[in-house]
Each structure stands twice: as C-alpha cells, then as structure tokens.
Design a protein around this motif. Structure first.
Motif, PDB file in Angstrom:
ATOM      1  N   LEU A   1       0.848  -1.203   0.000  1.00  0.00           N
ATOM      2  CA  LEU A   1       0.000   0.000   0.000  1.00  0.00           C
ATOM      3  C   LEU A   1       0.875   1.241   0.000  1.00  0.00           C
ATOM      4  CD1 LEU A   1      -2.866  -0.473   2.574  1.00  0.00           C
ATOM      5  CD2 LEU A   1      -3.042  -0.309   0.080  1.00  0.00           C
ATOM      6  N   HIS A   2       0.503   2.205  -0.809  1.00  0.00           N
ATOM      7  CA  HIS A   2       1.271   3.452  -0.876  1.00  0.00           C
ATOM      8  C   HIS A   2       0.391   4.546  -1.470  1.00  0.00           C
ATOM      9  CE1 HIS A   2       1.551   1.730  -4.919  1.00  0.00           C
ATOM     10  NE2 HIS A   2       1.709   2.984  -5.328  1.00  0.00           N
ATOM     11  N   GLN A   3       0.914   5.764  -1.423  1.00  0.00           N
ATOM     12  CA  GLN A   3       0.262   6.871  -2.124  1.00  0.00           C
ATOM     13  C   GLN A   3       1.201   7.322  -3.225  1.00  0.00           C
ATOM     14  OE1 GLN A   3       0.118   9.220   1.493  1.00  0.00           O
ATOM     15  NE2 GLN A   3      -2.082   9.539   1.160  1.00  0.00           N
ATOM     16  N   ASP A   4       0.668   7.776  -4.337  1.00  0.00           N
ATOM     17  CA  ASP A   4       1.520   8.360  -5.376  1.00  0.00           C
ATOM     18  C   ASP A   4       1.613   9.847  -5.046  1.00  0.00           C
ATOM     19  OD1 ASP A   4       1.432   5.837  -6.398  1.00  0.00           O
ATOM     20  OD2 ASP A   4       0.443   6.372  -8.270  1.00  0.00           O
ATOM     21  N   SER A   5       2.631  10.187  -4.254  1.00  0.00           N
ATOM     22  CA  SER A   5       2.667  11.555  -3.726  1.00  0.00           C
ATOM     23  C   SER A   5       3.949  12.309  -4.088  1.00  0.00           C
ATOM     24  CB  SER A   5       2.528  11.512  -2.194  1.00  0.00           C
ATOM     25  OG  SER A   5       3.536  10.682  -1.667  1.00  0.00           O
TER      26      SER A   5
ATOM     27  N   GLN B   1      -4.751   5.663  -1.091  1.00  0.00           N
ATOM     28  CA  GLN B   1      -3.846   4.556  -0.746  1.00  0.00           C
ATOM     29  C   GLN B   1      -4.165   3.413  -1.687  1.00  0.00           C
ATOM     30  OE1 GLN B   1      -1.589   4.159   1.705  1.00  0.00           O
ATOM     31  NE2 GLN B   1      -1.977   5.874   3.091  1.00  0.00           N
ATOM     32  N   HIS B   2      -3.152   2.764  -2.222  1.00  0.00           N
ATOM     33  CA  HIS B   2      -3.435   1.646  -3.119  1.00  0.00           C
ATOM     34  C   HIS B   2      -2.259   0.689  -3.194  1.00  0.00           C
ATOM     35  CE1 HIS B   2      -1.456   4.757  -5.553  1.00  0.00           C
ATOM     36  NE2 HIS B   2      -1.011   3.778  -6.302  1.00  0.00           N
ATOM     37  N   GLY B   3      -2.542  -0.496  -3.679  1.00  0.00           N
ATOM     38  CA  GLY B   3      -1.484  -1.497  -3.815  1.00  0.00           C
ATOM     39  C   GLY B   3      -2.023  -2.742  -4.505  1.00  0.00           C
TER      40      GLY B   3
ATOM     41  N   LEU C   1       0.269   6.339 -16.114  1.00  0.00           N
ATOM     42  CA  LEU C   1       0.582   7.626 -16.741  1.00  0.00           C
ATOM     43  C   LEU C   1       0.335   8.723 -15.730  1.00  0.00           C
ATOM     44  CD1 LEU C   1       1.398   7.814 -19.806  1.00  0.00           C
ATOM     45  CD2 LEU C   1       0.165   5.741 -19.299  1.00  0.00           C
ATOM     46  N   ARG C   2       1.294   9.640 -15.655  1.00  0.00           N
ATOM     47  CA  ARG C   2       1.186  10.720 -14.667  1.00  0.00           C
ATOM     48  C   ARG C   2       1.667  12.034 -15.255  1.00  0.00           C
ATOM     49  NH1 ARG C   2       3.091   7.638  -9.749  1.00  0.00           N
ATOM     50  NH2 ARG C   2       2.621   5.519 -10.373  1.00  0.00           N
ATOM     51  N   GLN C   3       1.257  13.097 -14.633  1.00  0.00           N
ATOM     52  CA  GLN C   3       1.838  14.403 -14.950  1.00  0.00           C
ATOM     53  C   GLN C   3       2.564  14.883 -13.715  1.00  0.00           C
ATOM     54  OE1 GLN C   3      -0.816  17.316 -16.681  1.00  0.00           O
ATOM     55  NE2 GLN C   3       0.692  18.967 -16.435  1.00  0.00           N
TER      56      GLN C   3
END
Ligand SMILES: O=C(O)CCC(=O)C(=O)O
Ligand SMILES: [Fe+2]
Length: 383
Positions: A292-296, A350-352, A377-379
């Motif tokens: 589990l993590h955040q894309d931060s 939160q996701h994983g 895909l991210r900006q």
C-alpha cells in the motif's frame, strides 16, 4: 498514431443500449433459467461452481464441479432439437466449447480458456452466479452471465462476451474503474511496444525500496522515479545512471483519449486535463505484489489540482486494494484491458496490489507476456 483514433471511434461502435446492463439482484434472479440456481466460490484450485436444480419446496438435486480457472461451465435452456454441434459452434467464440451434458432442456457447455470475466468485488471472493444462455429461433444468440454477491446488495455483472464494450464504474469520488477499455489489438500493440523497450538499455530492473527488493520489475518513461530520493529525475541515479527513456507519444495520447472518452460517456468533465510526462512501467510475476502506498511524489501543483494517475493493466488479473486510509480498504479485480483512474479529491488514494492471479493471461497475449504488466501515466510537473 493509430491508437487514439481506434479508441476515439469506440463509443460510436457501441451505441448506448449495447453498453452492459447492470441488473439489480432481483432482476438478475428473474432472468436465471427457471428452477436452477448456481453458487460459485473461488477455491484454491479455481472456481468451485455448484449447480442445483430447484423444486419449489426444496433443493432436490445438487451437484458440484471443480472448474479450473482456465475453464468455465455454462448452462442454459436450449430447444431439444438443436444439435450439440451447433451449440458448440455458437459458443465457440467465447473459447473452445464442448457440450458435456444435456438434460431436461438444459445444456452444459464447458469452455477452455474462456474469454470470461469472473467478478468478485469488495474483498469477497464468493458470489452467486446466475447464468443465462439466451436462445432465439433455435440459435444461441448471446451468452451472458449476471451475478451478484450473496447476501450483499452490491450487484455485479459478469462479462463473457468478448465483444462487450467497456463498463465504467465510479467507485468513489475521484476513483473510476473502466473495465475492458482496451481492445485486444490495442493491448497486443502496447504490450509488444513496452516489453521491447523494457528488454533494452534503461529497461526493466528490480528496484529496492527502503532497503528491500520490491516484488516487481520496473522502468520509467519520460521521467525516472528515484526510489531513494523519492523524486522524479532525468537519469536512473538510484540504479545505473542511464538517462531515462523518452515517453512515447502514443502512450500519453492514449491516456488523454481515455479521459476524453470518459467525459463523453458521463456527459461531464470528470478529471482535470492531464498532459502526461511520465509512465511508470511495472511487471509482476505470479508471486509479485506492491505494498500500500500513495503516489505523492509528483509536484505539489499537479497533486493539488487533482490531475489524475491513469493505470492500464495487461496480462494476469490482480487484486487491487484502495482506500482513503489503510483502515477502510476496498478491493477490485484489475484485468487485462482495464483502466483505473484516481484524481480530484482521491488523488492521494492509498493503493497497492495484493495478489496476482496466475494463468489468467488472455490467450492472445500469452506469447508476448508472462505475468502482469501495468502502466501508470502521470503528470509530474504543471507549467
Ligand atoms: O500495478 C498497479 O496496478 C499499480 C502500480 C502503482 O500503484 C504504481 O506504480 O504506483
Ligand atoms: Fe501507485
């Protein structure tokens, strides 16, 4: 170049009435073959499908089959004069079909490597399957399964028709799961493209995070996510110092195409416009997972604007966990061709990946992909 166009034309090919219908449990029950019920349960060896013929007052016959994951068993009413061979031909488009039994106007068809999606949601892997094979003038027109979770009001839909169009699920504010968004042709092109980039210089490696090897292989396109500094940069300073590979334009255009299709389907703008500059590619073996993590680590401006992260899944199915915090997690199954998007107020979701399911790679991808491939895909920066 072709990819976004293929995608853009998709809604036109699928008029609104052909989008999958989602039936509430009562109606799902109503379309089940009369006097027949099914119970389905995922066991260690696959789907345990129970079938019982019901008499009004009691269950009078009860049979159980172990159905391995690469098989599906269907039952439906067909006219007695319809030849088994004809049924097999009709069902053949869902997988290699064989009639295993006919009894009292019902037919049991076993499918090898079916193009079937078994849905199990909300952390539970048990469900009730109600399966219908529609007939029309002695022809099996379309088989579809409708299912819902036992005892829960959450209804769900089980897709068996490979021609079925995408289904959009708004899971919570800012969280969208689009099932079956990417056509098989598109999946094959993308898997080939990304696996060949990953096999070359500056391609896949096993990252270390907080001193431990992660249970996946990764590489980045556009900007590199540094597992030590937790920053995006232009070279792989935490690994081999190679400059990061460029982000192919078809990937960023595809993400933008999907977001605009979503707006079109929903009739409103769902997420802020995204100009992806980075793609993180993850490859999981059957024993892979991601905590589990955040894309931060994207810029403050990108996160606070709610610019989404858009993920595409290929190959093996996986159980994806998500939630506002680690205490109230939900889960969904991400399958090959699915797209999962989180942004707006859920940008720091939160996701994983809890589990990758072995032997679930679609037939046509088997040659080019083992395990599960995921692109996000991210900006990272906003001008
Ligand atoms: O593999 C997935 O579906 C998730 C990947 C992910 O969360 C990430 O790369 O940050
Ligand atoms: Fe993530």
């Amino acid at each position: 170049m072709l990819l976004p166009m293929q995608l853009a034309s998709k809604p036109k090919n699928y008029p609104e009435h052909q989008w999958p219908l989602i039936l509430p449990p009562q109606q799902a029950r109503a379309v089940a073959p009369p006097q027949m019920g099914f119970g389905g349960k995922f066991g260690p060896r696959g789907l345990l499908l129970s079938c019982f013929l019901l008499r009004p007052e009691r269950v009078n016959r009860y049979r159980r089959w172990q159905v391995p994951r690469h098989q599906a068993l269907f039952v439906g009413g067909v006219p007695p004069e319809m030849a088994s061979q004809e049924i097999e031909e009709h069902m053949g488009k869902y997988g290699e079909a064989r009639v295993v039994k006919r009894c009292r106007g019902y037919v049991y068809v076993r499918l090898e490597d079916p193009e079937v999606r078994w849905h199990a949601t909300a952390g539970s892997s048990t469900g009730l399957f109600l399966i219908e094979v529609k007939t029309n003038e002695h022809h099996v027109r379309r088989a579809h399964a409708i299912c819902h979770l036992c005892g829960l009001s959450r209804q769900w839909y089980c897709k068996v028709d490979p021609e079925y169009p995408p289904r959009v699920r708004l899971l919570m504010d800012g969280v969208v799961h689009i099932e079956n968004m990417l056509s098989m042709e598109l999946q094959m092109n993308l898997v080939q493209q990304v696996m060949s980039l990953g096999g070359g210089s500056a391609g896949f490696y096993t990252p270390r995070f907080e001193g431990r090897e992660m249970k996946l292989q990764t590489f980045c396109l556009g900007r590199h996510w540094d597992t030590r500094s937790h920053e995006y940069c232009d070279a792989r300073l935490d690994h081999d110092n190679l400059p990061v590979l460029a982000l192919p334009s078809n990937l960023s255009e595809l993400a933008q195409g999907i977001l605009s299709d979503l707006d079109q389907k929903c009739g409103e703008v769902i997420f802020p416009k995204m100009e992806p500059d980075t793609c993180i590619v993850n490859h999981y073996s059957a024993s892979g997972s991601l905590g589990l993590h955040q894309d931060s680590d994207e810029s403050e401006a990108s996160i606070s604007a709610g610019i989404p992260v858009l993920s595409m899944s290929f190959g093996c199915s996986a159980r994806f966990l998500f939630g506002d915090d680690g205490n109230s997690l939900r889960s969904t199954m991400l399958r090959s061709g699915d797209v999962f998007i989180f942004g707006n107020s859920a940008r720091l979701l939160q996701h994983g990946i809890a589990k990758v399911f072995p032997r679930t790679v679609p037939k046509r991808l088997k040659e080019i992909l083992k395990g599960r491939l995921n692109l996000t895909l991210r900006q990272t920066e906003v001008d």
